[in-house]
Structures are given as structure tokens and as C-alpha cells.
Design an enzyme around this catalytic site. Structure first.
Site, PDB file in Angstrom:
ATOM      1  N   ASP A  33      43.668  37.121  35.501  1.00 27.60           N
ATOM      2  CA  ASP A  33      42.845  37.697  34.515  1.00 27.60           C
ATOM      3  C   ASP A  33      42.962  37.842  33.068  1.00 27.60           C
ATOM      4  OD1 ASP A  33      40.824  39.943  33.611  1.00 27.60           O
ATOM      5  OD2 ASP A  33      40.753  40.252  36.127  1.00 27.60           O
ATOM      6  N   HIS A  34      41.810  37.287  32.713  1.00 32.03           N
ATOM      7  CA  HIS A  34      41.898  36.633  31.659  1.00 32.03           C
ATOM      8  C   HIS A  34      41.742  38.628  30.392  1.00 32.03           C
ATOM      9  CE1 HIS A  34      37.445  36.371  31.038  1.00 32.03           C
ATOM     10  NE2 HIS A  34      37.013  36.535  30.052  1.00 32.03           N
ATOM     11  N   HIS A  43      38.021  42.483  36.230  1.00 30.92           N
ATOM     12  CA  HIS A  43      38.179  43.047  35.040  1.00 30.92           C
ATOM     13  C   HIS A  43      38.094  44.668  34.211  1.00 30.92           C
ATOM     14  CE1 HIS A  43      37.736  38.498  34.362  1.00 30.92           C
ATOM     15  NE2 HIS A  43      36.445  38.138  33.984  1.00 30.92           N
TER      16      HIS A  43
HETATM   17  C1  BG6 Z   1      33.570  36.109  33.819  1.00 29.97           C
HETATM   18  C2  BG6 Z   1      32.854  36.606  34.512  1.00 29.97           C
HETATM   19  O1  BG6 Z   1      35.212  36.279  34.261  1.00 29.97           O
HETATM   20  O2  BG6 Z   1      34.052  37.188  32.109  1.00 29.97           O
HETATM   21  C3  BG6 Z   1      31.771  36.376  33.740  1.00 29.97           C
HETATM   22  O3  BG6 Z   1      32.346  35.587  35.491  1.00 29.97           O
HETATM   23  C4  BG6 Z   1      31.774  36.693  32.145  1.00 29.97           C
HETATM   24  O4  BG6 Z   1      30.077  36.363  34.162  1.00 29.97           O
HETATM   25  C5  BG6 Z   1      32.992  36.732  31.816  1.00 29.97           C
HETATM   26  O5  BG6 Z   1      30.843  36.258  31.654  1.00 29.97           O
HETATM   27  C6  BG6 Z   1      33.718  37.797  30.522  1.00 29.97           C
HETATM   28  O6  BG6 Z   1      34.298  37.287  29.163  1.00 29.97           O
HETATM   29  P1  BG6 Z   1      34.448  37.498  28.076  1.00 29.97           P
HETATM   30  O7  BG6 Z   1      35.930  37.800  27.549  1.00 29.97           O
HETATM   31  O8  BG6 Z   1      33.101  36.948  27.663  1.00 29.97           O
HETATM   32  O9  BG6 Z   1      34.183  39.494  27.904  1.00 29.97           O
END
Ligand code: BG6
Length: 477
Positions: free
Chosen positions: A172-173, A235
Site C-alpha cells: 500500500d504505497h 489507503h
Molecule cells: C492509487 C489509486 O492507489 O492511489 C489512484 O488507484 C490514486 O486512483 C492514487 O490516484 C493516489 O496516490 P497518490 O500517491 O498520488 O496520492
């Protein structure tokens, strides 16, 4: 500090995620000296390419998505030389023996499944049949990790047939973002906050992840997910866990994940009137959500706001407000902890409501501020004013964190064998267990998302969600 020597195989090595995030991220780690010169990255996909063809593709990808660093052409060439490619057939036998030949078993082996989840089983099985993976190998998997509890369980079971939980890294980044980790440092590295971190002192907590982008280009995937599955189940839920969890006895993978799991299990079901779903409307030439999604009758939400509670001693009665959406006013992700009002003010004539508020910004600018009340300087008597106490120390500490993207941090953790910032199987399942009834509820009711203006803060009903309770969302700015 360089990590151990490794071979990283990226299944889906020609795909979007590899080109945008994984490979540019690895290049940055290379530049920082973290990636040993002997380590190799092996792209594996269906396309018929050779090493040279793959290297060209990666060079272009890094030029496009690698930012300033990509200008470092000499270094880029050296990095590119560490790349290899193998054409594999995920559902057949093609390429697997070649892959076996390429792997150096004395190095750390990691396999990144940057492919559709429907292929996880095929890949895992072949990695074993061809004796490419062993009990020390690591496998990295991406969301979507299921689309409900049943599919998540199936995926977990499929992976479990071939890998031990200790080998599985579910990304989960959001957990790789700098501020998210700082949140743990601030909570558990200071004596100041923890005593106040409960329902005696906290009025409510807000988690906002606002985006300016729409779903254009990803419409087909997104329309089957919506904000709840795409953002909240993973997230936002992870952020909520880190904010709400008890202190683990030690900062290690299972201790942290045990505590997160308890939070998820204690989440209250969400009442229908505590959810607001939205879809962005057309704005001039800018297409509406339905146009972007290519589905004129779509009821999928591109925005969601909700209120939930955590049923445990620490948090009972404290509302947690979550919201996320596309095509909003600004790209801003923030967690706000609003403390309760003072029971009694000793300052006559001071009519203002002074509240301590801790704001934690994840992006675009990382930072933390604590709003405190002080005397307004000057001769005006005891006039009070609220000022932000800035706890953003990145500049002062001269960290290189601006350049460390969540993905590259997490990939290095995989090589180091540190699972702390990855989701465990039971966590993912518990998250779906909470999410499923909410989605089923609106499906059963035939809930239609409210339209909202592009560039706004979402549908007005989302504001009402808090207004009704005498509260107000923080500004998206
Ligand atoms: C991804 C989603 O996991 O996270 C996207 O699938 C979203 O829809 C993105 O735009 C958001 O990531 P970050 O790091 O740009 O906030």
C-alpha cells in the site's frame, strides 16, 4: 546504506506501474548508492523483447517519468546496464526455464507481481514448478487486493499455497510516504501527545485525500471500483490505523500489524446517513465522471465522505471523518486531529473558540503543525490568538526525503526483508470485512451518487455530514 545484492524480477515489467513508478524509483535508489552495482532488475512480460529493447523502453520511461534525475545520462546508462528482460507466458511454459537460468540464487530474490491479480496464482505456481522461487524468495503484490472479502480470501489462499506469509509483501504505497512514518515517530517517540490521544481530549479526527486528477484513462478499471474500493479500503484505512492504533511494544512488522488489525476489527459499521457519495459533473469542455468512465449510466462514486467510530476504550464516541475524491479543488492529503475545547476559560472577554489542532500533511507538501493559543503580542492586554507551531523539520534536518518516493522506499524494504510497512493478509481481509456491508448497503438501496462541481470540495451533503454535528471540515487548499 546499500542493501544486499539482489535480483528483482518485475512481472509486468513493461506495464504502466513499472514505467511510471517502479523503474524510475529504482533508478533514484541507484543514484543514491543504495542499489549494489551487481544487482539486477529483470523485466518479465509477454512482449517479445530482448535486453536491448527493454533497456530502450526503460530509458524512455525514465526520461518521461524520472524527473530531474533522468538528466543524469551517464549514471542512467550504468543503471540501464543492470537491466535484463525475459519473455514469459504467465499461463504457459514459455520463458520459465530461461528465467531460472538468469536468477542468481546466492543473491536476495524478489518477484514483483505488477500484473492483474487473476495472474497471481499462475505466476506463483510456475515460480515453484520451475524452482525459481525458494523459501527465502520474496513476492511483492499490488492492489487491488481483491474487490471484496471473498476475492481477497481467494487471493490470500492462492499465494499461501506457494509462499509463507513472511515472504509476501502487499504494497500500500501510502505506507511508504514520509509523513506516514513520521506520524508513528511523533506519536510514539514523544511523551507529549500520547496522554492526550484518546476520547477524553480528542474531539474528532479527519482524514482527507483530495485529488485534482480525474479517472480519464483508467475509467474501465475505476468504474468497477469507485473511491471506496480504490482509496478507502486501503489507503485511508491504513492512515486511520496508524492514527488510532495502540503503541506496539516494539517497532517490528508483526507487532505493528497486530495493533493495526485491532483497529480495523473495532471499526463500527457505517450508518447509511453517514455516507455521502459523489460523481464529478461536466465542466465546460472537461468531461464528467460518466464520460471519463465511458459509462453513461454509472453509479460508481468518484468521491466519498463518511463518518465512522472505533469501538474501543481509547476512541469510543470520537467521530472519524474520512473523505476522498477526484477532480477536487486541490491535491491535498491531510490528517487533522482536533482536540476538545477547554472546559473553562479564565480570560474574561475572550469569546473565541480556541482549539488545539494537529494537522499532518502528507502531500503535496509534507509537514506537521500544531495550533496553539498564545497571547497576542503587544500592549493590548490579555488578548488570545491561535498560531501554528510548525513541526516540519525536513529542511532543518536536510533530509533527502523529497526525492524518496513511496515506491522506492518500499522496494528497498522488500530487499531488506522488512515487512513493517506492508499489509498482512489478515489486515486486508479485515478491511474488506468492514467495507463489504457498506458497499452492499448502497447497492441494495440503489444509492445514486450526488453530482459535484469539478474544482469544488465535493457535494454539499459532505459538508452537512459534519455541520449536522456542529463541526466543519478543514479547508482543502
Ligand atoms: C492509487 C489509486 O492507489 O492511489 C489512484 O488507484 C490514486 O486512483 C492514487 O490516484 C493516489 O496516490 P497518490 O500517491 O498520488 O496520492
Amino acid at each position: 546504506i546499500p542493501v544486499e545484492d539482489f535480483d528483482l524480477v518485475i512481472f509486468g515489467g513493461t506495464g504502466d506501474l513499472a514505467r511510471r513508478k517502479i523503474l524510475p524509483g529504482l533508478f533514484r535508489r541507484y543514484l543514491s548508492g543504495q542499489m549494489p552495482d551487481t544487482s539486477r532488475i529483470i523485466g518479465a512480460a509477454r512482449s517479445d523483447l530482448d535486453d536491448a529493447g527493454y533497456r530502450d523502453m526503460v530509458r524512455e520511461a525514465i526520461a518521461e517519468f524520472g524527473g530531474e534525475e533522468a538528466k543524469n545520462t551517464q549514471e542512467l546508462s550504468a543503471f540501464i546496464a543492470q537491466l535484463h528482460y525475459v519473455t514469459v507466458d504467465a499461463k504457459g511454459d514459455g520463458g520459465w526455464s530461461e528465467l531460472h537460468e538468469m536468477i542468481r540464487f546466492e543473491a536476495v530474490n524478489a518477484f514483483y507481481f505488477s500484473v492483474a491479480p487473476s495472474l497471481f496464482g499462475d505466476l506463483a505456481e510456475r515460480l515453484h514448478t520451475y524452482k525459481i522461487a525458494d523459501k527465502d524468495s520474496r513476492v511483492v503484490v499490488e492492489k487491488p487486493f481483491g474487490r471484496d472479502l471473498d476475492t481477497a480470501r481467494e487471493l490470500n489462499a492462492t499465494l499461501a499455497q506457494h509462499f509463507d506469509e513472511k515472504q509476501i509483501y502487499r504494497i500500500d504505497h501510502y505506507l511508504g510516504k514520509e509523513t506516514v512514518q513520521n506520524l508513528m515517530a511523533v506519536r510514539f517517540g514523544n511523551i507529549l501527545f500520547e496522554p492526550l490521544w484518546n476520547n477524553h481530549y480528542v474531539d474528532h479526527i479527519e482524514i482527507t485525500v483530495a485529488e485534482t486528477v480525474g479517472v480519464g484513462g483508467r475509467g474501465a478499471y475505476y468504474d468497477k471500483s469507485g473511491a471506496m474500493r480504490d482509496m478507502v479500503q486501503n489507503h485511508l484505512m491504513q492512515l486511520l490505523c496508524l492514527i488510532a492504533m495502540e503503541a506496539p511494544s516494539v517497532f517490528d512488522a508483526d507487532a505493528v500489524r497486530d495493533e493495526k488489525l485491532k483497529v480495523i476489527r473495532a471499526l463500527q459499521p457505517v450508518e447509511p446517513h453517514h455516507i455521502v457519495r459523489g460523481q464529478y459533473d461536466r465542466a465546460g469542455d472537461e468531461p464528467s465522471y460518466r464520460e471519463d468512465a465511458g459509462n453513461e449510466r454509472s453509479f460508481t462514486e468518484s468521491f466519498i465522505a463518511m463518518r465512522t467510530e472505533i469501538a474501543n476504550w481509547r476512541w469510543a464516541g470520537v467521530p472519524f471523518y474520512l473523505r476522498t475524491g477526484k477532480k477536487l479543488k486541490a491535491r491535498a492529503s491531510e490528517i487533522v486531529v482536533v482536540f476538545k475545547d477547554l472546559g473553562h476559560s479564565i480570560f474574561p472577554g475572550d469569546q473565541e473558540r480556541h482549539r488545539n489542532i494537529l494537522s499532518i500533511q502528507l502531500q503535496p507538501n509534507e509537514g506537521m503543525q500544531l495550533r496553539v493559543t498564545i497571547k497576542e503580542p503587544g500592549p493590548g492586554g490579555m488578548r488570545l490568538v491561535d498560531v501554528p507551531l510548525d513541526m516540519t523539520f525536513a529542511e532543518a534536518l536536510e533530509g533527502d526525503n523529497d526525492t524518496v518516493d513511496a515506491y522506492e522506499r518500499l522496494i528497498m524494504d522488500v530487499i531488506r526483508g522488512n515487512q513493517t510497512l506492508f499489509m498482512r493478509g489478515d489486515e486486508v481481509e479485515a478491511a474488506w470485512e468492514w467495507t463489504d456491508p457498506i458497499i452492499q448497503g448502497w447497492e441494495a438501496r440503489g444509492d445514486v451518487p450526488k453530482l459535484y462541481d469539478q474544482g469544488s470540495a465535493g457535494p454539499d451533503d459532505a459538508l452537512l455530514l459534519m455541520h449536522r454535528e456542529g463541526r466543519r471540515w478543514s479547508q482543502i487548499k
